[in-house]
Design a protein around this motif. Structure first.
Motif, PDB file in Angstrom:
ATOM      1  N   VAL A 172      36.712-100.412 -11.001  1.00  0.00           N
ATOM      2  CA  VAL A 172      35.881 -99.951 -12.363  1.00  0.00           C
ATOM      3  C   VAL A 172      35.833 -98.566 -12.424  1.00  0.00           C
ATOM      4  CG1 VAL A 172      33.432 -99.777 -13.114  1.00  0.00           C
ATOM      5  CG2 VAL A 172      34.206-101.902 -11.955  1.00  0.00           C
ATOM      6  N   PHE A 173      35.636 -97.740 -11.186  1.00  0.00           N
ATOM      7  CA  PHE A 173      35.913 -96.241 -11.500  1.00  0.00           C
ATOM      8  C   PHE A 173      37.101 -95.755 -11.895  1.00  0.00           C
ATOM      9  CE2 PHE A 173      31.718 -96.197  -9.980  1.00  0.00           C
ATOM     10  CZ  PHE A 173      30.843 -95.264 -10.575  1.00  0.00           C
ATOM     11  N   SER A 174      38.138 -96.445 -11.097  1.00  0.00           N
ATOM     12  CA  SER A 174      39.589 -96.204 -11.592  1.00  0.00           C
ATOM     13  C   SER A 174      39.808 -96.243 -12.990  1.00  0.00           C
ATOM     14  CB  SER A 174      40.618 -96.815 -10.648  1.00  0.00           C
ATOM     15  OG  SER A 174      40.327 -96.550  -9.109  1.00  0.00           O
ATOM     16  N   SER A 175      39.353 -97.624 -13.489  1.00  0.00           N
ATOM     17  CA  SER A 175      39.600 -97.937 -14.808  1.00  0.00           C
ATOM     18  C   SER A 175      38.646 -96.704 -15.875  1.00  0.00           C
ATOM     19  CB  SER A 175      38.959 -99.221 -15.250  1.00  0.00           C
ATOM     20  OG  SER A 175      39.532-100.137 -14.257  1.00  0.00           O
ATOM     21  N   LEU A 176      37.656 -96.412 -15.349  1.00  0.00           N
ATOM     22  CA  LEU A 176      36.872 -95.389 -15.975  1.00  0.00           C
ATOM     23  C   LEU A 176      37.796 -94.234 -16.224  1.00  0.00           C
ATOM     24  CD1 LEU A 176      33.289 -95.952 -15.391  1.00  0.00           C
ATOM     25  CD2 LEU A 176      34.214 -96.327 -17.748  1.00  0.00           C
ATOM     26  N   TYR A 177      38.434 -93.499 -14.810  1.00  0.00           N
ATOM     27  CA  TYR A 177      39.095 -92.442 -14.865  1.00  0.00           C
ATOM     28  C   TYR A 177      40.322 -92.829 -15.661  1.00  0.00           C
ATOM     29  CZ  TYR A 177      41.608 -88.950 -12.671  1.00  0.00           C
ATOM     30  OH  TYR A 177      42.484 -87.641 -12.429  1.00  0.00           O
ATOM     31  N   SER A 178      40.986 -93.681 -15.916  1.00  0.00           N
ATOM     32  CA  SER A 178      41.906 -94.000 -16.384  1.00  0.00           C
ATOM     33  C   SER A 178      41.880 -93.564 -17.997  1.00  0.00           C
ATOM     34  CB  SER A 178      42.871 -95.139 -16.305  1.00  0.00           C
ATOM     35  OG  SER A 178      43.216 -95.161 -14.830  1.00  0.00           O
ATOM     36  N   TYR A 179      40.599 -94.275 -18.435  1.00  0.00           N
ATOM     37  CA  TYR A 179      40.193 -94.299 -19.649  1.00  0.00           C
ATOM     38  C   TYR A 179      40.037 -92.953 -20.442  1.00  0.00           C
ATOM     39  CZ  TYR A 179      37.696 -95.237 -24.102  1.00  0.00           C
ATOM     40  OH  TYR A 179      37.360 -95.045 -25.463  1.00  0.00           O
ATOM     41  N   PHE A 180      39.475 -92.087 -19.629  1.00  0.00           N
ATOM     42  CA  PHE A 180      39.415 -90.803 -19.811  1.00  0.00           C
ATOM     43  C   PHE A 180      40.279 -89.713 -19.496  1.00  0.00           C
ATOM     44  CE2 PHE A 180      34.932 -92.358 -19.542  1.00  0.00           C
ATOM     45  CZ  PHE A 180      34.474 -92.003 -20.539  1.00  0.00           C
ATOM     46  N   GLN A 181      41.572 -90.036 -19.043  1.00  0.00           N
ATOM     47  CA  GLN A 181      42.418 -89.250 -18.504  1.00  0.00           C
ATOM     48  C   GLN A 181      43.072 -88.333 -19.877  1.00  0.00           C
ATOM     49  OE1 GLN A 181      45.528 -91.336 -16.650  1.00  0.00           O
ATOM     50  NE2 GLN A 181      44.717 -90.806 -14.677  1.00  0.00           N
ATOM     51  N   LYS A 182      43.131 -89.092 -21.087  1.00  0.00           N
ATOM     52  CA  LYS A 182      43.741 -88.376 -22.303  1.00  0.00           C
ATOM     53  C   LYS A 182      42.605 -87.124 -22.769  1.00  0.00           C
ATOM     54  CE  LYS A 182      46.217 -92.243 -24.269  1.00  0.00           C
ATOM     55  NZ  LYS A 182      46.163 -92.973 -25.505  1.00  0.00           N
ATOM     56  N   VAL A 183      41.272 -87.511 -22.478  1.00  0.00           N
ATOM     57  CA  VAL A 183      40.307 -86.369 -22.820  1.00  0.00           C
ATOM     58  C   VAL A 183      40.510 -85.146 -21.722  1.00  0.00           C
ATOM     59  CG1 VAL A 183      38.107 -85.703 -23.015  1.00  0.00           C
ATOM     60  CG2 VAL A 183      38.781 -87.935 -24.174  1.00  0.00           C
ATOM     61  N   LEU A 184      40.533 -85.527 -20.412  1.00  0.00           N
ATOM     62  CA  LEU A 184      40.667 -84.592 -19.263  1.00  0.00           C
ATOM     63  C   LEU A 184      42.023 -83.793 -19.023  1.00  0.00           C
ATOM     64  CD1 LEU A 184      39.150 -86.744 -16.380  1.00  0.00           C
ATOM     65  CD2 LEU A 184      37.997 -84.875 -17.912  1.00  0.00           C
ATOM     66  N   VAL A 185      42.997 -84.461 -19.836  1.00  0.00           N
ATOM     67  CA  VAL A 185      44.307 -83.611 -19.691  1.00  0.00           C
ATOM     68  C   VAL A 185      44.311 -82.563 -20.745  1.00  0.00           C
ATOM     69  CG1 VAL A 185      45.455 -84.906 -21.453  1.00  0.00           C
ATOM     70  CG2 VAL A 185      46.692 -84.063 -19.416  1.00  0.00           C
ATOM     71  N   SER A 186      43.593 -82.403 -21.641  1.00  0.00           N
ATOM     72  CA  SER A 186      43.570 -81.359 -22.475  1.00  0.00           C
ATOM     73  C   SER A 186      42.710 -80.079 -21.954  1.00  0.00           C
ATOM     74  CB  SER A 186      43.062 -81.594 -23.854  1.00  0.00           C
ATOM     75  OG  SER A 186      41.675 -82.181 -23.767  1.00  0.00           O
ATOM     76  N   TYR A 187      41.953 -80.571 -21.014  1.00  0.00           N
ATOM     77  CA  TYR A 187      40.988 -79.441 -20.218  1.00  0.00           C
ATOM     78  C   TYR A 187      41.551 -78.907 -18.989  1.00  0.00           C
ATOM     79  CZ  TYR A 187      37.248 -80.686 -23.339  1.00  0.00           C
ATOM     80  OH  TYR A 187      36.571 -80.885 -24.412  1.00  0.00           O
ATOM     81  N   ILE A 188      42.258 -79.831 -18.251  1.00  0.00           N
ATOM     82  CA  ILE A 188      42.653 -79.283 -16.680  1.00  0.00           C
ATOM     83  C   ILE A 188      44.072 -79.464 -16.783  1.00  0.00           C
ATOM     84  CG2 ILE A 188      40.600 -79.649 -15.649  1.00  0.00           C
ATOM     85  CD1 ILE A 188      41.554 -82.522 -14.593  1.00  0.00           C
ATOM     86  N   GLY A 189      44.965 -80.006 -17.867  1.00  0.00           N
ATOM     87  CA  GLY A 189      46.337 -80.095 -17.682  1.00  0.00           C
ATOM     88  C   GLY A 189      46.669 -81.250 -16.886  1.00  0.00           C
ATOM     89  N   LEU A 190      48.191 -81.540 -16.916  1.00  0.00           N
ATOM     90  CA  LEU A 190      48.595 -82.747 -16.343  1.00  0.00           C
ATOM     91  C   LEU A 190      48.597 -82.537 -14.549  1.00  0.00           C
ATOM     92  CD1 LEU A 190      49.750 -85.461 -16.842  1.00  0.00           C
ATOM     93  CD2 LEU A 190      51.877 -84.553 -17.150  1.00  0.00           C
ATOM     94  N   LYS A 191      48.864 -81.380 -14.272  1.00  0.00           N
ATOM     95  CA  LYS A 191      48.824 -81.216 -12.865  1.00  0.00           C
ATOM     96  C   LYS A 191      47.690 -81.125 -12.249  1.00  0.00           C
ATOM     97  CE  LYS A 191      53.021 -78.378 -12.637  1.00  0.00           C
ATOM     98  NZ  LYS A 191      53.644 -77.136 -12.156  1.00  0.00           N
ATOM     99  N   GLY A 192      46.506 -80.531 -13.033  1.00  0.00           N
ATOM    100  CA  GLY A 192      45.203 -80.733 -12.493  1.00  0.00           C
ATOM    101  C   GLY A 192      44.862 -82.195 -12.442  1.00  0.00           C
ATOM    102  N   LEU A 193      45.015 -82.862 -13.364  1.00  0.00           N
ATOM    103  CA  LEU A 193      44.613 -84.323 -13.406  1.00  0.00           C
ATOM    104  C   LEU A 193      45.231 -84.980 -12.354  1.00  0.00           C
ATOM    105  CD1 LEU A 193      43.003 -86.123 -15.261  1.00  0.00           C
ATOM    106  CD2 LEU A 193      45.111 -86.608 -16.355  1.00  0.00           C
ATOM    107  N   TYR A 194      46.537 -84.814 -12.261  1.00  0.00           N
ATOM    108  CA  TYR A 194      47.234 -85.557 -10.991  1.00  0.00           C
ATOM    109  C   TYR A 194      46.601 -85.208  -9.546  1.00  0.00           C
ATOM    110  CZ  TYR A 194      51.164 -87.264  -8.240  1.00  0.00           C
ATOM    111  OH  TYR A 194      52.088 -88.070  -7.311  1.00  0.00           O
TER     112      TYR A 194
END
Length: 125
Positions: free
Chosen positions: A83-105
């Motif tokens: 469930v939390f992995s799904s939520l994290y996946s859902y919010f990745q598009k929003v988070l990538v603009s703040y912390i970048g792709l490397k930061g997200l990874y």
């Protein structure tokens, strides 16, 4: 025309891709291998270490029933994880603009590592 994907063409693509993509693929392979190995071990860990059950005892014994209960709780833990992995996946598009792709990874693997590390630190919940 489209060509079919074969193991040979996949390996050829891996060899011919730029080095930074190859390193990313290898990193993903190692990360997912560790992740899946940990997930397979998790339910047994709950049954044997946390609940102190015995999977090798007789199937109608208290030790085996305790082990089964631990495995069941471990399965619920995996359900919460998905469930939390799904939520994290859902919010990745929003988070990538703040912390970048490397930061997200990095954040994804860091949170997973911390979460599994806490399991080892507190085996007697």
């Amino acid at each position: 025309t489209r060509r079919a994907m074969t193991l040979k063409s996949l390996l050829r693509a891996l060899v011919n891709m730029p080095p930074h993509y190859r390193y990313l693929c290898i990193s993903h392979l190692i990360g997912w291998t560790a992740f899946l190995s940990n997930m397979l071990f998790f339910t047994d860990f709950m049954g044997q270490i946390v609940y102190r059950g015995d999977p090798y005892s007789a199937h109608n014994s208290t030790e085996f029933l305790i082990y089964e209960r631990g495995v069941e709780v471990g399965c619920w833990g995996l359900c919460i994880n998905s469930v939390f992995s799904s939520l994290y996946s859902y919010f990745q598009k929003v988070l990538v603009s703040y912390i970048g792709l490397k930061g997200l990874y990095f954040t994804g693997y860091l949170l997973f590592g911390l979460g599994t590390g806490f399991i080892g630190l507190f085996p007697n919940v």
